[in-house]
Design an enzyme around this catalytic site. Structure first.
Site, short mmCIF file in Angstrom:
data_model
loop_
_atom_site.label_atom_id
_atom_site.label_comp_id
_atom_site.label_asym_id
_atom_site.label_seq_id
_atom_site.Cartn_x
_atom_site.Cartn_y
_atom_site.Cartn_z
N HIS A 32 -3.79 -10.60 8.56
CA HIS A 32 -4.18 -9.26 8.11
C HIS A 32 -4.93 -9.35 6.78
O HIS A 32 -4.35 -9.77 5.78
CB HIS A 32 -2.89 -8.44 7.94
N ARG B 33 -0.42 -11.35 13.37
CA ARG B 33 -1.18 -10.53 12.41
C ARG B 33 -0.54 -10.51 11.02
O ARG B 33 -0.80 -9.59 10.24
CB ARG B 33 -1.24 -9.09 12.93
N ARG C 256 -14.67 -5.65 14.53
CA ARG C 256 -13.71 -4.67 15.01
C ARG C 256 -14.47 -3.36 15.17
O ARG C 256 -15.27 -3.00 14.29
CB ARG C 256 -12.58 -4.51 14.00
N ASP D 275 -8.30 -1.80 17.08
CA ASP D 275 -6.97 -1.58 16.51
C ASP D 275 -6.45 -0.20 16.94
O ASP D 275 -7.09 0.81 16.66
CB ASP D 275 -7.08 -1.64 14.97
N ASP E 36 -6.08 -3.74 1.00
CA ASP E 36 -4.80 -3.64 0.28
C ASP E 36 -4.04 -4.95 0.23
O ASP E 36 -2.89 -4.99 -0.22
CB ASP E 36 -3.94 -2.48 0.82
N GLU F 74 -5.23 -4.62 19.09
CA GLU F 74 -4.26 -4.81 18.00
C GLU F 74 -3.26 -3.66 17.93
O GLU F 74 -3.64 -2.50 18.12
CB GLU F 74 -5.08 -4.89 16.70
N TRP G 291 2.65 5.62 13.41
CA TRP G 291 1.53 4.87 12.85
C TRP G 291 1.19 3.78 13.80
O TRP G 291 2.04 3.07 14.26
CB TRP G 291 1.95 4.24 11.52
N GLU H 185 1.08 -6.88 11.48
CA GLU H 185 0.69 -6.68 10.08
C GLU H 185 1.78 -5.98 9.27
O GLU H 185 1.78 -6.09 8.05
CB GLU H 185 -0.65 -5.92 9.98
N ASN I 257 0.81 -1.22 0.00
CA ASN I 257 0.00 0.00 0.00
C ASN I 257 0.85 1.27 0.00
O ASN I 257 1.63 1.50 0.92
CB ASN I 257 -0.89 -0.03 1.26
N TYR J 116 -8.11 7.78 11.60
CA TYR J 116 -7.96 6.67 10.66
C TYR J 116 -8.86 5.49 11.05
O TYR J 116 -8.98 5.15 12.23
CB TYR J 116 -6.49 6.22 10.65
N HIS K 248 -15.20 -4.71 9.83
CA HIS K 248 -14.78 -3.42 10.40
C HIS K 248 -15.96 -2.48 10.62
O HIS K 248 -16.37 -1.78 9.70
CB HIS K 248 -13.83 -2.73 9.42
N HIS L 45 -3.45 0.87 15.95
CA HIS L 45 -2.59 1.33 14.85
C HIS L 45 -1.24 1.89 15.31
O HIS L 45 -0.79 2.93 14.81
CB HIS L 45 -3.35 2.37 14.01
N GLU M 240 -9.27 -11.55 9.48
CA GLU M 240 -9.79 -10.21 9.18
C GLU M 240 -10.38 -10.22 7.76
O GLU M 240 -9.78 -10.76 6.83
CB GLU M 240 -8.67 -9.18 9.25
O1 EZ4 Z 1 -3.73 0.11 8.26
O2 EZ4 Z 1 -4.02 -2.26 5.61
O3 EZ4 Z 1 -5.99 -3.92 10.64
N1 EZ4 Z 1 -6.03 -3.31 9.64
C1 EZ4 Z 1 -5.32 -2.23 9.40
C2 EZ4 Z 1 -5.30 -1.69 8.01
C3 EZ4 Z 1 -3.92 -1.14 7.68
C4 EZ4 Z 1 -3.72 -1.04 6.20
C5 EZ4 Z 1 -2.30 -0.64 5.86
O4 EZ4 Z 1 -2.07 -0.67 4.49
O5 EZ4 Z 1 -4.69 -1.75 10.32
O6 EZ4 Z 1 -6.26 -0.71 7.82
CO CO Z 2 -4.32 -3.13 11.94
#
Ligand code: EZ4
Ligand code: CO
Length: 409
Positions: A319, A290, A147, A217, A323, A243, A409, A269, A37, A159, A122, A219, A346
């Site tokens: 994961h 993951r 999730r 998540d 993407d 996560e 991130w 992931e 991605n 996000y 999600h 992130h 997922e």
């Molecule tokens: O941020 O796939 O758990 N899922 C995620 C995704 C990731 C993207 C990164 O390219 O965290 O949304």
């Molecule tokens: Co994630």
């Protein structure tokens, strides 16, 4: 049997995908997913310029040999670009082996060990009402686990949260990348997030009851002590997992998180090699792996890391975002169906355009996924259709704190 050629295709049916097609002298072809991605063209070049010429003339049945040749032989081991490229080759060779055998890949991995794989979708919302609606929509669609991500007061744009009042091409989840030549900028406030998220889960448990498996998540946004605090405050809501609570590089930080909370942890992931999991698995610092076949070097190493994890009763939570292409998703479904320590899968659900360009055999019924019975991976790319969707620059957002500095991130 010999490999005649290997072609790289980049197509963008609602989002970018990098697909490798390996062609043999018997006319059997195999597909592999190399989608990274926001860095798609780097992997396409790695495959086209540095790997495809090496594949010509090789025996496609020698999967382990080809994997080690590309991994050890490159000198420059690991890294997301390299491992996504190797993953595509690995998947394509498993696809070919399955087609030659007349068997779905899961049969070559030991056979079906369960009738299907529990998947989570999600759900998200900018308000509790829209989040609740999103969870209901997932349950109606058959999901048995969700999730849950929510907007947070004090954070302008978060996000993973869909604003359902704004029309978008996404039906159920969200699309991680936004089209454009520069990433969108979002903001973050850890304290506001940690204060608010437990309140969301309190409401969700009140409305949906004790039994629904709930995931969340973070992130990679928290420090270890912040993650410990969040994990502890989520304990009353009996999470399936929390996560990516901290950035993955500092693995010792997970010891601190573990000392303070029994909320199960899922990580990996962004990992791209078995070595990335060595400490987390052997010290039992996580509960779910993951990894995705696409970013982890393919089916071969995914199977290996799961066998290593099995020694510690650690399970899979592969994961499966948009993407990861349908080819990559199928690859991990074949692994998940065959292993003992499957945990959950997922399933972000690809768009209609993606699902038209990639013809598939996988199913999602009664909350369970199955890769289907077609020989090989069970996914084919309609190249004529794919050609109508050329690459379009698109990026994951970046995150800044309110003082303007970049955040994890
Ligand atoms: O941020 O796939 O758990 N899922 C995620 C995704 C990731 C993207 C990164 O390219 O965290 O949304
Ligand atoms: Co994630």
């Amino acid at each position: 049997m010999k490999i005649l050629s290997a072609e790289v295709m980049v197509t963008s049916p609602d989002r970018n995908f990098v697909t490798l097609k390996v062609i043999t002298d018997d006319g059997v072809t195999g597909l592999g997913d190399a989608t990274l991605n926001g860095r798609e063209l780097a992997v396409a070049s790695y495959l086209r310029d540095h790997i495809a010429p090496l594949l010509i003339g090789r025996n496609p049945h020698q999967i382990e040999d080809t994997w080690q040749y590309l991994y050890r032989g490159a000198y420059w081991r690991r890294g997301p670009v390299t491992m996504a490229a190797i993953a595509a080759v690995d998947m394509a060779l498993w696809d070919i082996k399955g087609k030659v055998a007349g068997l779905p890949v899961y049969q070559l991995l030991g056979g079906a060990y369960r009738v299907g794989m529990l998947a989570y979708g999600h759900a998200s919302g900018t308000t509790y009402a829209s989040l609740s609606e999103s969870i209901h929509a997932h349950l109606e669609r058959g999901f048995l686990a969700v999730r849950v991500q929510s907007s947070v007061p004090g954070i302008r744009k978060l996000y993973g949260v869909v604003n359902h009042s704004e029309p978008s091409g996404v039906r159920f989840g969200y699309e991680p990348a936004d089209r454009g030549t520069r990433p969108v900028e979002e903001d973050w406030d850890s304290a506001a997030y940690i204060r608010y998220v437990p309140k969301v889960f309190e409401q969700v448990r009140q409305e949906f009851g004790a039994e629904l498996p709930l995931l969340h998540d973070a992130h990679h946004r928290l420090t270890p002590i912040e993650a410990a605090k969040l994990g502890q405050r989520l304990e009353p809501y009996d999470m399936f997992w929390l996560e990516d609570c901290t950035p993955a590089e500092n693995q010792q930080g997970l010891r601190l998180v573990r000392q303070h909370t029994i909320t199960p942890l899922a990580i990996g992931e962004v990992f791209n090699a078995v070595w990335d999991f060595q400490q987390l698995i052997s010290e039992q610092l996580i509960d779910y792996v993951r990894a995705s076949a696409t970013h982890f070097g393919g089916i071969t190493p995914l199977r290996k890391v799961m066998d290593f994890a099995a020694l510690y009763q650690i399970r899979s939570g592969f994961h499966g975002p948009t993407d990861v292409s349908p080819v990559g998703l199928a690859a991990q479904l074949h692994v998940g169906l065959a292993i003992h320590n499957f945990g959950i899968q997922e399933y972000m659900e690809h768009s209609d355009a993606t699902n038209t360009v990639f013809r598939q055999n996988m199913t999602f019924r009664n909350g369970l996924m199955h890769p289907g019975e077609a020989p090989g991976l069970g996914v084919e790319l309609d190249e004529e259709l794919a050609a109508n969707f050329p690459y379009q620059a698109a990026y994951l957002p970046v995150t800044r704190l309110h003082d303007g500095s970049m955040h994890d991130w």
